[in-house]
Scaffold this motif. Structure first.
Motif, PDB file in Angstrom:
ATOM      1  N   UNK A  22       0.619  -0.872   0.332  1.00 20.98           N
ATOM      2  CA  UNK A  22      -0.039   0.361  -0.269  1.00 20.98           C
ATOM      3  C   UNK A  22       0.938   1.186   0.220  1.00 20.98           C
ATOM      4  N   UNK A  23       1.983   1.291   1.129  1.00 25.40           N
ATOM      5  CA  UNK A  23       3.443   3.015   0.812  1.00 25.40           C
ATOM      6  C   UNK A  23       3.356   2.323  -0.400  1.00 25.40           C
ATOM      7  N   UNK A  24       3.501   1.521  -1.404  1.00 21.72           N
ATOM      8  CA  UNK A  24       4.240   1.665  -2.489  1.00 21.72           C
ATOM      9  C   UNK A  24       3.431   2.460  -3.297  1.00 21.72           C
ATOM     10  N   UNK A  25       2.857   1.782  -3.277  1.00 20.43           N
ATOM     11  CA  UNK A  25       1.558   2.154  -4.224  1.00 20.43           C
ATOM     12  C   UNK A  25       1.173   3.796  -4.253  1.00 20.43           C
ATOM     13  N   UNK A  26       1.251   4.299  -3.162  1.00 16.01           N
ATOM     14  CA  UNK A  26       0.820   5.609  -2.688  1.00 16.01           C
ATOM     15  C   UNK A  26       1.844   5.780  -3.207  1.00 16.01           C
ATOM     16  N   UNK A  27       3.278   5.663  -2.636  1.00 19.20           N
ATOM     17  CA  UNK A  27       4.534   6.918  -3.724  1.00 19.20           C
ATOM     18  C   UNK A  27       4.131   7.056  -5.032  1.00 19.20           C
ATOM     19  N   UNK A  28       3.725   5.870  -5.398  1.00 18.74           N
ATOM     20  CA  UNK A  28       3.409   6.033  -6.855  1.00 18.74           C
ATOM     21  C   UNK A  28       2.397   6.663  -6.946  1.00 18.74           C
ATOM     22  N   UNK A  31       3.307  10.696  -6.741  1.00 25.53           N
ATOM     23  CA  UNK A  31       4.284  10.623  -7.336  1.00 25.53           C
ATOM     24  C   UNK A  31       6.018  10.838  -7.405  1.00 25.53           C
ATOM     25  N   UNK A  32       6.715   9.787  -6.254  1.00 29.30           N
ATOM     26  CA  UNK A  32       7.297  10.133  -5.293  1.00 29.30           C
ATOM     27  C   UNK A  32       8.749   9.127  -6.293  1.00 29.30           C
ATOM     28  N   UNK A  33       7.657   7.669  -6.652  1.00 33.49           N
ATOM     29  CA  UNK A  33       8.558   6.364  -7.487  1.00 33.49           C
ATOM     30  C   UNK A  33       8.072   6.575  -8.537  1.00 33.49           C
ATOM     31  N   UNK A  34       8.928   6.216  -9.742  1.00 30.70           N
ATOM     32  CA  UNK A  34       8.700   5.773 -11.082  1.00 30.70           C
ATOM     33  C   UNK A  34       7.870   4.750 -10.887  1.00 30.70           C
ATOM     34  N   UNK A  35       7.162   4.064 -12.406  1.00 28.17           N
ATOM     35  CA  UNK A  35       6.678   3.350 -12.391  1.00 28.17           C
ATOM     36  C   UNK A  35       7.825   2.201 -12.679  1.00 28.17           C
ATOM     37  N   UNK A  36       9.097   2.427 -13.102  1.00 23.45           N
ATOM     38  CA  UNK A  36      10.311   1.022 -12.589  1.00 23.45           C
ATOM     39  C   UNK A  36      10.696   1.321 -11.258  1.00 23.45           C
ATOM     40  N   UNK A  37      10.822   2.471 -10.833  1.00 29.30           N
ATOM     41  CA  UNK A  37      10.615   1.869  -9.528  1.00 29.30           C
ATOM     42  C   UNK A  37       9.561   0.619  -8.207  1.00 29.30           C
ATOM     43  N   UNK A  50      12.188 -10.893   5.808  1.00 21.66           N
ATOM     44  CA  UNK A  50      12.088 -10.193   7.051  1.00 21.66           C
ATOM     45  C   UNK A  50      12.477  -9.224   7.104  1.00 21.66           C
ATOM     46  N   UNK A  51      11.960  -8.354   8.087  1.00 19.01           N
ATOM     47  CA  UNK A  51      11.761  -7.550   8.360  1.00 19.01           C
ATOM     48  C   UNK A  51      12.847  -6.425   7.908  1.00 19.01           C
ATOM     49  N   UNK A  52      14.007  -6.900   7.801  1.00 19.19           N
ATOM     50  CA  UNK A  52      15.051  -6.199   7.182  1.00 19.19           C
ATOM     51  C   UNK A  52      14.797  -5.429   6.046  1.00 19.19           C
ATOM     52  N   UNK A  53      14.582  -7.028   4.817  1.00 18.15           N
ATOM     53  CA  UNK A  53      14.443  -6.678   3.473  1.00 18.15           C
ATOM     54  C   UNK A  53      13.941  -5.769   3.484  1.00 18.15           C
ATOM     55  N   UNK A  54      12.491  -5.729   4.387  1.00 14.02           N
ATOM     56  CA  UNK A  54      11.081  -5.381   3.638  1.00 14.02           C
ATOM     57  C   UNK A  54      11.331  -3.698   3.817  1.00 14.02           C
ATOM     58  N   UNK A  55      11.736  -2.882   5.415  1.00 13.80           N
ATOM     59  CA  UNK A  55      12.526  -1.840   5.712  1.00 13.80           C
ATOM     60  C   UNK A  55      13.046  -1.176   4.105  1.00 13.80           C
ATOM     61  N   UNK A  56      14.302  -2.239   4.116  1.00 10.04           N
ATOM     62  CA  UNK A  56      15.042  -1.894   2.887  1.00 10.04           C
ATOM     63  C   UNK A  56      14.364  -1.498   2.053  1.00 10.04           C
ATOM     64  N   UNK A  57      13.340  -2.474   1.472  1.00  8.88           N
ATOM     65  CA  UNK A  57      12.215  -1.639   0.163  1.00  8.88           C
ATOM     66  C   UNK A  57      11.898  -0.551   1.002  1.00  8.88           C
ATOM     67  N   UNK A  58      11.446  -0.007   1.805  1.00 10.46           N
ATOM     68  CA  UNK A  58      10.900   1.204   1.893  1.00 10.46           C
ATOM     69  C   UNK A  58      11.359   2.246   2.281  1.00 10.46           C
ATOM     70  N   UNK A  59      13.198   2.050   2.054  1.00  7.59           N
ATOM     71  CA  UNK A  59      13.698   3.004   2.968  1.00  7.59           C
ATOM     72  C   UNK A  59      14.003   4.303   2.013  1.00  7.59           C
ATOM     73  N   UNK A  60      13.740   4.426   0.926  1.00  7.16           N
ATOM     74  CA  UNK A  60      13.925   5.573  -0.723  1.00  7.16           C
ATOM     75  C   UNK A  60      12.797   5.865   0.055  1.00  7.16           C
TER      76      UNK A  60
END
Length: 180
Positions: A22-28, A31-37, A50-60
């Protein structure tokens, strides 16, 4: 000698994964991230173990704003909002018997995406959205009559996205764009 269990990081839950998506879709959408990102980060979030990998995906992504949710509820009577009123990020509207009229045409809309969740028994609902708004329906169940909506020719980038979900019992939802 008994060995102690390995100190493994806990696996992520489906709720954590759904929140990340949901956070990634809202960021897209904002306009915070491109379609490819978004494609790459969605893949990372959906395959994370793991949570570490998930946090890394959302860090930007930009920091998540605190949720602003308001509920308007009546058992019987009329719900009406019009003029210059502040629209929360998520608006829940609950009415067992009565009419609902939400006019967003002159409202203060601070969020690029507004979620309106309807829980209506009987009675009709009318929502007037800004002229340039984009209207989306997500899991909107109507028990009796279909929703009436004609997309605006003026909808497009720059206007808010109004997402409508919920249930309508015995009434009709009518959505229209403001004329001005």
């Amino acid at each position: 000698m008994t060995s102690l269990p390995e100190n493994r990081p806990p696996r992520i839950s489906e709720d954590d994964r759904d929140t990340a998506v949901r956070r990634l879709q809202e960021a897209y959408a904002e306009g915070h991230i491109s379609h490819e990102e978004m494609d790459g980060l969605l893949n990372q979030a959906l395959t994370a173990q793991t949570h570490d990998v998930l946090v890394q995906a959302l860090s930007s992504l930009p920091a998540e704003q605190p949720a602003t949710t308001s509920t308007i509820a009546v058992h019987a009577g009329r719900i009406q909002r019009r003029g210059p009123w502040r629209v929360p990020r998520t608006l829940k509207v609950e009415s067992a018997f009565g009419k609902v009229h939400l006019d967003l045409s002159r409202a203060v809309i601070e969020h690029p995406v507004i979620d309106i969740e309807l829980q209506l028994g009987t009675g009709r609902a009318r929502i007037t959205v800004p002229r340039d708004a984009i209207v989306e329906f997500e899991n909107l169940g109507a028990g009796w009559k279909d929703t009436r909506y004609k997309p605006s020719r003026y909808s497009g980038p720059g206007g808010p996205t109004i997402r409508i979900s919920g249930t309508m019992g015995f009434g009709r939802l009518r959505i229209r764009h403001a004329r001005r």
